[in-house]
Design an enzyme around this catalytic site. Structure first.
Site, PDB file in Angstrom:
ATOM      1  N   HIS A 155       4.971   5.871  11.246  1.00 53.84           N
ATOM      2  CA  HIS A 155       6.533   5.349  11.075  1.00 53.84           C
ATOM      3  C   HIS A 155       7.678   6.389  11.057  1.00 53.84           C
ATOM      4  CE1 HIS A 155       5.667   1.012  10.301  1.00 53.84           C
ATOM      5  NE2 HIS A 155       5.081   1.337   9.338  1.00 53.84           N
TER       6      HIS A 155
ATOM      7  N   GLY B 148       0.702  -1.256  -0.078  1.00 58.28           N
ATOM      8  CA  GLY B 148      -0.141  -0.057  -0.065  1.00 58.28           C
ATOM      9  C   GLY B 148       0.976   1.229   0.147  1.00 58.28           C
ATOM     10  N   ALA B 149       1.936   1.120   0.713  1.00 58.65           N
ATOM     11  CA  ALA B 149       2.838   2.267   0.892  1.00 58.65           C
ATOM     12  C   ALA B 149       4.194   1.865   1.447  1.00 58.65           C
ATOM     13  CB  ALA B 149       2.039   3.479   1.692  1.00 58.65           C
ATOM     14  N   MET B 150       5.224   2.544   1.419  1.00 57.97           N
ATOM     15  CA  MET B 150       6.481   2.519   2.219  1.00 57.97           C
ATOM     16  C   MET B 150       6.781   3.758   2.974  1.00 57.97           C
ATOM     17  SD  MET B 150       9.035   0.516   3.109  1.00 57.97           S
ATOM     18  CE  MET B 150      10.572   0.857   3.753  1.00 57.97           C
ATOM     19  N   GLU B 151       7.352   3.425   4.054  1.00 55.50           N
ATOM     20  CA  GLU B 151       7.624   4.800   5.340  1.00 55.50           C
ATOM     21  C   GLU B 151       8.827   5.375   4.839  1.00 55.50           C
ATOM     22  OE1 GLU B 151       7.138   1.518   5.908  1.00 55.50           O
ATOM     23  OE2 GLU B 151       8.713   0.962   7.627  1.00 55.50           O
ATOM     24  N   ASN B 152       9.266   5.369   3.768  1.00 53.71           N
ATOM     25  CA  ASN B 152      10.703   5.950   3.659  1.00 53.71           C
ATOM     26  C   ASN B 152      10.715   7.686   4.116  1.00 53.71           C
ATOM     27  OD1 ASN B 152      11.299   4.208   1.463  1.00 53.71           O
ATOM     28  ND2 ASN B 152       9.840   5.338   0.236  1.00 53.71           N
TER      29      ASN B 152
ATOM     30  N   HIS C 250      -0.726   5.915   8.945  1.00 56.02           N
ATOM     31  CA  HIS C 250      -0.003   4.820   9.222  1.00 56.02           C
ATOM     32  C   HIS C 250       1.689   5.127   8.844  1.00 56.02           C
ATOM     33  CE1 HIS C 250       0.778   0.174   9.370  1.00 56.02           C
ATOM     34  NE2 HIS C 250       2.001   0.742   8.489  1.00 56.02           N
ATOM     35  N   GLU C 251       1.834   5.541   7.882  1.00 56.14           N
ATOM     36  CA  GLU C 251       3.131   6.002   7.155  1.00 56.14           C
ATOM     37  C   GLU C 251       3.718   7.184   8.103  1.00 56.14           C
ATOM     38  OE1 GLU C 251       4.544   3.736   5.258  1.00 56.14           O
ATOM     39  OE2 GLU C 251       2.259   2.808   5.198  1.00 56.14           O
TER      40      GLU C 251
ATOM     41  N   GLU D   4       5.271  -2.383  12.779  1.00 53.56           N
ATOM     42  CA  GLU D   4       3.821  -2.426  11.791  1.00 53.56           C
ATOM     43  C   GLU D   4       2.729  -2.657  12.982  1.00 53.56           C
ATOM     44  OE1 GLU D   4       3.724  -1.541   9.021  1.00 53.56           O
ATOM     45  OE2 GLU D   4       5.982  -1.959   8.384  1.00 53.56           O
TER      46      GLU D   4
END
Ligand code: ZN
Length: 824
Positions: free
Chosen positions: A293, A255-259, A289-290, A312
């Site tokens: 993070h 869904g997404a990545m928290e870079n 959510h991201e 997570e």
């Protein structure tokens, strides 16, 4: 490539410390490759041999402390480094390959305008496909990136990007980051920019999605701003990574990545078609959510992958909490109870179940297979339980303490538990042992005694001898519409409910506010009364708990599928849009449509659900969210091909937008019924030249129930290494379909014989996910289970394939037991 073991990571982290990375990427070298030049400064504590990670197309030049190294020494993505000094400089030049599987530096071409779009996904083990590195989470270092790109491109990354001359970009030095957070977004992306509380904000997407992003930019910025304010308030630490970009990128696996500073999202979250409120709520939750993070995960990172769950679970907990409290999507906790939880509940009842806190995986790949519904949803529910045990103030104080102590560093579960223990003075290690170091679901069942007492019986679901405490709310619902609630702490196998139940027609619901992680079982009388209660209980969250209890009973083979459908028919029409969308929907663990061909195998089951969807459609307001949900359900469910053809020919229900998404959905349904074919698919492809259209065309072709069509798709699934990740998923998800058993019978054997070998042409998540999507889930028979068991008996089976086959087979066994009990 061997997966990094925990011992190798510990040894390397003890031996070296990385001072900095300078990474220069040249993206002007054609369609296939890019040039990567990395300079790593690092200290050696012990001068012992260690190794570098790099996965190039061609390694051209390596110099260690100015001495050339033999590049032929590269083995399995590792290059041994010897003769180290206290301070070392390693220079590595390589030609790297663009990827098409969503890992590494992914390159996708938008067929609508022929433009190429890039994004970097460095999640383990893919960083080494982009730049030379020591790829493990606890070797953090600052990064300085320089990128040469075509002049008309935009370049973004973790640090603020500046174009210093046409086509040449420098990115500001980052704070210390783990390798797996390093990202890059490059291409002719469209941008919308804003600012909140001194933080520059950006939203980015492909040009062809620009109008759709522009339309929703205010909503996205509003959610982002509200979350920043709330996280600043909760954590007391300002957002630490400078600018905050949210890039919606093509063909993204997650869904997404928290870079840090540059979160990448699947651009399916830029809605081309009208979006349901449900989907908007999920998108807001993913944004929240991201953002969680950025503190928990990015500022403080787990030491080893085995604690990935902690990132997570925490982000999941915070994402739902903050979304429901500070955005317009106040009912998102209902979505958690109805949909998200079903995913984790299914995972926690399989043989692969594991403690929330991992199970001592020896290498990174094994640890990452446990990155599942347990890590997200059970972990989040466990944190709600901790919050109830120690109180919100101590819960947050512990988190703040943890973030302060380990800023820009790494930490473990033990560190966090100690922070919570200090903040609360309570036995948090004991709580962690019961909740985080055990597996399985407890069951809570309520029984009415003749004396006006209700008693909740807890059955411990953990295979070990564990007594898990539950803090929850119990509510009594009376026949006259009244209700009474009480908080309850369950620590014994039998607990008396602190509410009088003199009226035997009362309905007593444990965990009516969905606070714990337990299977709620209803007794026979309560199950009979469930449809009535679902129409009278006013709290949507409590109703979600009832739906969850019924769903779990269905999956347990304890509730007759016919009775479940009757409940749907009686209670769903009065439900909220969200509940209709989830309970009727296509998700395999929460939706009725997703259970077709499995729990609901008969044509009459499909017809009953289609009639129900039609009834909801007929009652829905024109142009409403509900009408959209209902019309999509009708398309997916009806067997009336003539009616669907009519909808394509101008007779669609009034109020429903007949756009490309609608037309493709109808066409996919018609293809599955054998009611249309190649000519219509080609005509629609000519009409819609978008990337989404190309994927829908693949779904159509995979759905056609002829031996020739299935044979061609099978060939692609098992031998075509050139398919992108999204193309592969589109074919995989439509290969085996309910009601096509005859035409696909031969592929059940072939799945077990041929799917494991796809590891020779594909890597990473692609292999595991494809094995899961294609699994012959509608071949519900002992013969399929026997084939699966034989497949799992192969010692050399790929870890990811093994997990998918094992999990889907467990799911199949549950369907078999339902059929054994109720026929079908
Ligand atoms: Zn996450």
């Amino acid at each position: 490539m061997p997966s990094l073991t925990v011992n190798e990571a510990r040894t390397r982290a003890a031996s070296i410390a990385v001072t900095s990375y300078d990474v220069e990427l040249d993206l002007t070298r054609g369609d296939q490759n890019f040039h990567s030049r990395t300079t790593i400064e690092f200290r050696s504590r012990d001068h012992q041999e260690t190794f570098l990670d790099i996965a190039p197309a061609e390694l051209s030049n390596v110099r260690l402390n100015k001495q050339p190294m033999d590049v032929a020494g590269l083995r399995d993505g590792r290059l041994a480094l010897r003769d180290l000094q206290d301070d070392n400089v390693l220079e590595v030049e390589a030609l790297m390959a663009y990827s098409h599987d969503g890992e590494g530096l992914h390159r996708a071409v938008d067929p609508e305008d022929g433009q190429a779009y890039l994004y970097a996904m460095a999640f383990l083990p893919a960083a080494a496909r982009i730049f030379a590195c020591f790829d493990q989470p606890d070797l953090k270092a600052p990064y300085r990136l320089t990128v040469r790109a075509p002049e008309e491109w935009l370049v973004l990354g973790n640090g603020a990007a500046t174009q210093v001359e046409p086509g040449l970009w420098t990115l500001a030095e980052t704070k210390p980051l783990s390798t797996y957070f390093v990202t890059l977004v490059a291409g002719p992306y469209h941008s919308v920019r804003s600012e909140h509380d001194g933080i520059p904000l950006g939203l980015h997407c492909r040009q062809s999605l620009a109008p759709h992003l522009d339309k929703d930019a205010d909503e996205l910025f509003t959610v982002t701003a509200a979350c920043f304010d709330e996280y600043h308030r909760l954590f007391g630490i300002r957002y630490p990574f400078g600018e905050y970009h949210q890039a919606f990128v093509p063909e993204f696996n997650a869904g997404a990545m928290e870079n840090p500073g540059c979160v990448t999202f699947s651009d399916e979250l830029v809605f081309k078609a009208p979006a349901t409120d449900h989907l908007r709520a999920i998108r807001a939750m993913v944004v929240a959510h991201e953002m969680a993070h950025q503190w928990f995960g990015d500022l403080v990172t787990m030491q080893w992958w085995d604690d990935l769950w902690l990132n997570e679970s925490f982000a999941e907990y915070m994402g739902y909490r903050v979304t429901s409290q500070v955005t317009a999507f106040t009912d998102v906790q209902v979505e958690f109870a109805l949909a998200r939880k079903a995913w984790g509940m299914a995972a926690d009842q399989r043989t692969s179940t594991h403690p929330v806190a991992g199970n001592g995986a020896r290498d990174a790949k094994e640890a990452l297979t446990n990155f599942d519904g347990i890590s997200y949803t059970k972990g989040a529910a466990s944190l709600r339980q901790l919050n109830a045990y120690i109180g919100d103030e101590a819960f947050l104080a512990g988190v703040v303490d943890h973030l302060h102590r380990h800023s820009y560093g790494n930490a473990t579960l033990t560190d966090l538990v100690q922070s919570w223990e200090r903040a609360s003075g309570k036995n948090v290690p004991g709580w962690a042992d019961a909740w985080l170091r055990t597996s399985g679901v407890d069951t809570l069942a309520c029984h009415l005694r003749g004396n006006g007492q209700a008693v909740i019986t807890r059955h411990n679901g953990s295979p070990g001898d564990v007594s898990r405490p539950h803090a929850l709310t119990v509510t009594r619902y009376d026949a006259d519409g009244g209700s009474a609630s009480a908080p309850l702490r369950i620590t014994e196998s039998q607990t008396v409910v602190p509410l009088s139940v003199n009226d035997t027609s009362s309905f007593v619901l444990p965990d009516s506010a969905d606070q714990t992680w337990a299977k709620i079982t209803l007794d026979a009388q309560s199950t009979d009364r469930a449809p009535q209660m679902l129409r009278t209980i006013s709290d949507p969250l409590a109703r979600a708990v009832v739906w969850g209890a019924l769903r779990e009973a269905l999956h347990d083979g304890a509730l007759d599928p016919e009775a479940y459908l009757t409940t749907l028919e009686q209670a769903l029409p009065t439900e909220t849009d969200l509940a209709v969308d989830v309970v009727l929907g296509e998700a395999p663990y929460s939706g009725a449509l997703g259970a077709l061909g499995r729990y609901f195998p008969a044509p009459s089951h499909r017809d009953r659900l289609a009639d129900l969807a039609d009834a909801v459609l007929a009652a829905a307001q024109l142009g409403s969210n509900r009408q959209l949900i209902a019309v999509r359900a009708v398309i997916d469910l009806t067997r009336d091909a003539e009616r669907l053809h009519g909808w394509l020919d101008g007779a669609a229900p009034t109020g429903v937008p007949v756009d490309a998404d609608f037309r493709w959905r109808v066409l996919i349904a018609l293809c599955a019924q054998g009611a249309t074919g190649d000519a219509d698919i080609e005509a629609e492809t000519a009409r819609d030249k978008s990337a989404e259209g190309a994927l829908h065309a693949l779904r159509c072709r995979a759905s056609i129930p002829t031996a020739a069509a299935k044979g061609r798709v099978w060939e692609s699934l098992t031998t075509d290494a050139a398919l992108s990740n999204y193309e592969l998923y589109a074919l995989a998800e439509r290969f085996f379909l309910p009601e096509q058993a005859d035409i696909t019978a031969e592929f059940v054997d072939r799945y077990f014989a041929e799917m494991p070998a796809t590891v020779r042409i594909r890597t990473g998540e692609l292999v595991q996910r494809t094995a899961s999507l294609v699994y012959p889930r509608y071949a519900v028979s002992d013969a399929t289970v026997a084939l699966a068991e034989r497949c799992l008996g192969q010692a050399d089976l790929d870890t990811g394939v093994r997990r998918s086959v094992s999990d889907r087979t467990d799911d199949l066994r549950r369907v078999l037991s339902s059929r054994a009990n109720f026929g079908g």
